[in-house]
Enzyme design. Structure first.
Site, short mmCIF file in Angstrom:
data_model
loop_
_atom_site.label_atom_id
_atom_site.label_comp_id
_atom_site.label_asym_id
_atom_site.label_seq_id
_atom_site.Cartn_x
_atom_site.Cartn_y
_atom_site.Cartn_z
N GLU A 44 -0.51 -49.80 -30.19
CA GLU A 44 -0.85 -50.61 -31.51
C GLU A 44 -1.83 -51.57 -30.83
O GLU A 44 -1.33 -52.24 -29.72
CB GLU A 44 0.37 -51.06 -32.01
CG GLU A 44 0.34 -52.08 -33.12
CD GLU A 44 1.67 -52.65 -33.39
OE1 GLU A 44 2.32 -53.16 -32.71
OE2 GLU A 44 1.77 -53.12 -34.77
N ASN A 107 -3.64 -53.34 -39.86
CA ASN A 107 -3.27 -53.07 -38.44
C ASN A 107 -3.61 -51.38 -38.54
O ASN A 107 -2.38 -50.86 -39.09
CB ASN A 107 -1.81 -53.51 -38.36
CG ASN A 107 -1.27 -53.07 -36.93
OD1 ASN A 107 -1.79 -52.48 -36.20
ND2 ASN A 107 -0.23 -53.87 -36.53
N LYS A 124 -1.31 -49.37 -41.17
CA LYS A 124 0.21 -49.55 -41.09
C LYS A 124 0.88 -50.18 -42.38
O LYS A 124 0.38 -50.96 -42.91
CB LYS A 124 0.58 -50.80 -39.88
CG LYS A 124 1.96 -51.00 -39.63
CD LYS A 124 2.05 -52.02 -38.28
CE LYS A 124 3.59 -52.41 -38.32
NZ LYS A 124 3.40 -53.13 -36.89
N GLU A 143 2.62 -60.84 -38.86
CA GLU A 143 2.09 -59.77 -39.39
C GLU A 143 1.84 -59.62 -40.76
O GLU A 143 0.78 -59.25 -41.49
CB GLU A 143 2.57 -58.29 -38.94
CG GLU A 143 2.46 -58.09 -37.49
CD GLU A 143 2.71 -56.61 -36.91
OE1 GLU A 143 2.22 -55.58 -37.77
OE2 GLU A 143 3.87 -56.19 -36.34
N CYS A 169 4.12 -48.51 -34.59
CA CYS A 169 5.01 -49.53 -34.35
C CYS A 169 6.34 -49.71 -35.25
O CYS A 169 7.41 -48.82 -35.43
CB CYS A 169 4.75 -51.04 -34.12
SG CYS A 169 5.92 -51.93 -33.35
N ASN A 194 4.25 -52.55 -30.21
CA ASN A 194 4.28 -53.81 -29.29
C ASN A 194 5.84 -54.29 -29.84
O ASN A 194 5.93 -55.17 -31.03
CB ASN A 194 3.15 -54.86 -29.78
CG ASN A 194 1.92 -54.76 -29.36
OD1 ASN A 194 1.69 -55.17 -28.26
ND2 ASN A 194 1.09 -53.85 -29.99
N1 CDT Z 1 4.45 -54.46 -33.83
C1 CDT Z 1 5.78 -54.50 -34.41
O1 CDT Z 1 5.72 -53.68 -35.38
N2 CDT Z 1 6.87 -55.02 -33.75
C2 CDT Z 1 8.19 -54.68 -34.33
C3 CDT Z 1 9.04 -56.04 -33.75
C4 CDT Z 1 10.45 -56.20 -34.16
S1 CDT Z 1 11.09 -57.20 -33.11
C5 CDT Z 1 12.31 -56.08 -32.36
C6 CDT Z 1 9.03 -53.55 -34.24
O2 CDT Z 1 9.33 -53.19 -35.12
O3 CDT Z 1 8.98 -52.94 -32.92
#
Ligand code: CDT
Length: 311
Positions: A44, A107, A124, A143, A169, A194
């Site tokens: 991502e 995204n 996304k 986000e 993600c 991420n």
């Molecule tokens: N980038 C992204 O969507 N990250 C979220 C962070 C959550 S914090 C554990 C994820 O669901 O991984």
């Protein structure tokens, strides 16, 4: 048989230029070529640092992390090198578009075939985090402020010998994501992430749970939809935030067949037999035979929980 290279990235510094990052992606593409890969999956927001961890007052500061053209001047080299090698790729990036006089920011990720043509785009849907600046937090997860909710649904494409889909993600944590693609016969789902390794935004959790939830979500999604899942991390300490690695390739049985070892740029490779999807698609998860959609109304009728009435 699709030989996949899951191209994990180590941290990308906030001031790293697109060209510097693209050079790293090219090195991974070259390695993938040497190792006989058909397809490379990048994480991502693979062209920049994970910028939603910072609050920016000025929209111009945010917009410099976005692409207005794909390929653009710096990313054209990726398309050229991949086509030269005859490798397809999936790339996550921040996308800015003009739509009827309105600027939209997504995204996004694209799927590029072996000839260098873009065959698919995903935006996304499940945007985690918060929309307001929360200064008490060690880092932000903005986000919801910086991106619009994806408007393309969960499409799949016939390309590179299979039925391919993508998500991004946080989408990997939601069963609806996989099922939407499962219902279109998906055989391989590519996704980049991420994810902080510690101190998740929603409060304290023991650190080992980040890895458990990562694997649990993707293994369940793979098995329950009889599909390969390729999950690719941005890893390591990025802007003071430790990002989990754990890049993995999951078979339609739910088994992990390859996994990253580092928190750096690393190529994780597996030969993925798309016919391995057929067994469960034709037996326990023969959807046409066994699903009961008439009984699933709540799934599309409500986002939140509807509790039963009090006694
Ligand atoms: N980038 C992204 O969507 N990250 C979220 C962070 C959550 S914090 C554990 C994820 O669901 O991984």
């Amino acid at each position: 048989m699709v030989t996949v290279g899951a191209a994990q990235l180590g941290p990308i510094a906030r001031d790293e230029t697109r060209s510097q990052v693209v050079d790293r992606l090219l090195a991974l593409l070259d390695r993938a070529h040497e190792r006989g890969c058909d397809l490379v999956v990048f994480p991502e927001l693979a062209l920049t640092t994970f910028f939603p961890r910072w609050y920016f007052e000025n929209q111009d500061e945010i917009d410099r992390f976005f692409e207005t053209a794909m390929p653009g001047p710096e990313t054209q080299a990726l398309f050229d090198r991949a086509a030269e090698h005859g490798i397809g790729f999936c790339l996550g990036f921040a996308e800015m578009v003009e739509n009827g006089g309105e600027t939209q920011r997504f995204n996004s990720c694209i799927l590029v075939d072996k000839s260098g043509a873009i065959v698919g785009k995903y935006r996304k849907v499940h945007l985690p985090g918060h929309a307001d600046h929360l200064p008490e937090r060690k880092w932000q997860h903005l986000e919801k402020a910086y991106f619009d909710v994806g408007d393309l649904g969960f499409p799949v494409w016939r390309t590179m010998g299979g039925i391919m889909g993508m998500c991004i993600c946080n989408d990997r944590r939601w069963p609806e994501t996989y099922r939407m693609m499962g219902l279109q016969g998906v055989e391989m789902i590519m996704l980049g992430y991420n994810t902080p390794a510690t101190e998740p935004p929603w409060g304290f959790e023991p650190t080992h749970l980040a890895g458990l939830h990562n694997n649990l979500s993707m293994q369940a999604g793979a098995y329950q939809n009889a599909t390969w899942v390729i999950g690719v991390a941005k890893a390591g300490n990025e802007g003071g935030c430790d990002m989990m690695g754990g890049t993995l390739i999951v078979a339609p049985t739910g088994e992990i067949v390859a996994q990253g070892r580092t928190l750096e740029d690393e190529l994780v490779i597996a030969d993925c037999d798309l016919d391995a999807c057929n067994h469960y698609k034709n037996t326990v998860f023969n959807f046409a035979e066994h699903r009961q959609p008439d009984q699933y109304g709540l799934i599309t009728e409500t986002a939140g929980v509807i509790l039963p009435p009090d006694d």
